[in-house]
Design a protein around this motif. Sequence first.
Motif, PDB file in Angstrom:
ATOM      1  N   PRO A  48      18.861  31.092  24.925  1.00  0.00           N
ATOM      2  CA  PRO A  48      20.461  31.679  25.179  1.00  0.00           C
ATOM      3  C   PRO A  48      20.326  32.472  26.601  1.00  0.00           C
ATOM      4  N   LEU A  49      19.460  33.347  26.484  1.00  0.00           N
ATOM      5  CA  LEU A  49      19.394  34.307  27.634  1.00  0.00           C
ATOM      6  C   LEU A  49      18.837  33.482  28.957  1.00  0.00           C
ATOM      7  N   THR A 422      17.565  42.486  13.143  1.00  0.00           N
ATOM      8  CA  THR A 422      17.910  41.282  14.082  1.00  0.00           C
ATOM      9  C   THR A 422      18.967  40.363  13.595  1.00  0.00           C
ATOM     10  N   TYR A 423      19.345  39.629  14.607  1.00  0.00           N
ATOM     11  CA  TYR A 423      20.522  38.711  14.180  1.00  0.00           C
ATOM     12  C   TYR A 423      19.926  37.879  13.082  1.00  0.00           C
ATOM     13  N   ILE A 424      18.906  37.301  12.938  1.00  0.00           N
ATOM     14  CA  ILE A 424      18.370  36.466  11.793  1.00  0.00           C
ATOM     15  C   ILE A 424      18.029  37.279  10.488  1.00  0.00           C
ATOM     16  N   GLY A 425      18.243  38.664  10.368  1.00  0.00           N
ATOM     17  CA  GLY A 425      17.632  39.345   9.052  1.00  0.00           C
ATOM     18  C   GLY A 425      18.585  38.980   7.862  1.00  0.00           C
ATOM     19  N   PHE A 446      19.395  38.354  21.695  1.00  0.00           N
ATOM     20  CA  PHE A 446      18.517  38.427  20.581  1.00  0.00           C
ATOM     21  C   PHE A 446      18.208  39.948  20.955  1.00  0.00           C
ATOM     22  N   PHE A 447      17.311  39.968  22.108  1.00  0.00           N
ATOM     23  CA  PHE A 447      16.267  41.206  22.493  1.00  0.00           C
ATOM     24  C   PHE A 447      17.339  42.447  22.577  1.00  0.00           C
ATOM     25  N   GLY A 448      18.682  42.005  23.224  1.00  0.00           N
ATOM     26  CA  GLY A 448      19.542  43.004  23.494  1.00  0.00           C
ATOM     27  C   GLY A 448      20.280  43.523  22.399  1.00  0.00           C
ATOM     28  N   TYR A 449      20.392  42.878  21.323  1.00  0.00           N
ATOM     29  CA  TYR A 449      20.979  43.349  20.041  1.00  0.00           C
ATOM     30  C   TYR A 449      19.602  44.285  19.417  1.00  0.00           C
ATOM     31  N   MET A 450      18.340  43.831  19.510  1.00  0.00           N
ATOM     32  CA  MET A 450      17.382  44.504  19.031  1.00  0.00           C
ATOM     33  C   MET A 450      16.976  46.027  19.646  1.00  0.00           C
ATOM     34  N   LEU A 451      17.794  46.089  21.239  1.00  0.00           N
ATOM     35  CA  LEU A 451      17.542  47.158  21.533  1.00  0.00           C
ATOM     36  C   LEU A 451      18.671  48.186  20.850  1.00  0.00           C
TER      37      LEU A 451
END
Length: 470
Positions: A48-49, A422-425, A446-451
């Motif tokens: 998606p990124l 994470t989004y999938i947690g 995904f990684f932006g959310y993890m930040l």
Amino acid sequence: MKFSRGAAVAAFLGAPGWALAADINGGALSGWWGVPFAGLLLSIALVPLLAPIFWHHHFGKVTAGWALAFLLPFAAMFGLGATGASLVHALLGEYLPFVILLLALFTVAGGIYIRGSLRGTPALNVAILATGAVLASFMGTTGASMLLIRPLIRANAGRKHTAHIVVFFIFIVSNAGGALTPLGDPPLFLGFLKGVDFFWTLKHIFPQTLFLVGTLLALFFALDSWFMRQPGEWSAPATASDSAERFGFDGKANFALLGVIVALVLTSGIWKSSVAFDIAGTTVGLPGLVRDLGLLAVAWVSLRITPLDVHARNQFGWAPMAEVAKLFAGIFLTIIPVIAMLKAGVDGPFGAIVRAVTRADGSPDPAMYFWAAGTLSSFLDNAPTYLVFFNTAGGDAQQLMTALAPTLAAVSAGAVFMGANTYIGNAPNLMVKAIAEDRGVKMPSFFGYMLWSVGILLPLFALMTWIWFV
């Protein structure tokens, strides 16, 4: 406890089921069998990124590709019979109960419109988040998320910065809020079925939950207040007609249907019946069948009785539900060998993780249990992860509730709280993200959310470890 019951509970509370064929020996598998699952996760994170248009149109095909990357080699090595049994088990025993429950909650919550002069001030936003945190422990994180995410987005529709609001909503309502009762999140309900008292978690992790939710609400209020002071934050000022609308609910009959959903799932977890159907080695019990048919009936009734204008004002559509259903279909399949390897314990490829939670003297290390259960719950299904460490700590509910209470508290807190990493947690995370994006909110990658989660949640988890689990 049978797998079908665990899947039913996991489906109710918003996490994927166990996706585990009973005859898979995880200790004999190589870690390479986890590649399709890892590939799917990386696809969800990166495509998606890097290629958003391609992902928007073809995410279902990408998901199917990774599922085949597991199924075809598995069939070649273990035969069509074992592959078919695993596929049927994942489909009938777990995926369908999961997606049917989400469908019912999505449909019923989408039929409730909260009207009134909802203007997304920091105070109002905090009130909605706090309300969701309380509701999550009594109607599940999925139910609370589906009920409140739409009015929260609508209240802030005129603002320039809204992504942080949805991120904190995922932190608080879709995860941490479900920590106080077995109704809140699947690991706790599975513990209840294993013999943990209904109010045990309320008594033993209430301080941790209050600390986490309270701190997150305070941080959110400070951040949201800062954004509110920025020039041009509101693109559309409140109008007289907005302020004149009285607060209330439309589609109120759906509240009764939410109660029916809770009753159906609780009944399926408690009702014991000898009536069962064997389908390709997968046992479909009568309680689960009645639950799923009842949930489908509830969704149908909701669609029939909800006025069309309520759906229109809620911007109700099926795109978020379709996205979650497709992505989790792939997750349910590719996670099969991963969970099997975890359940193999010290004899499996992930034995080092299981051994890491034990001190040199043989006693359990609550801090390591908290982080091990939480880290795996960030990327895998938190229900089987909870049971893996529940059994690693001895599996005796009476002993875990007494002599080993700090260990059980650590496993419970880690499995529930760190699903927000994470989004999938946790299933509501991805559904909330899909609904927000469907309404024009530009959510982090995904990684932006993890930040966000690494910067905000991990320091809080470290502090909680020092206070309660060391």
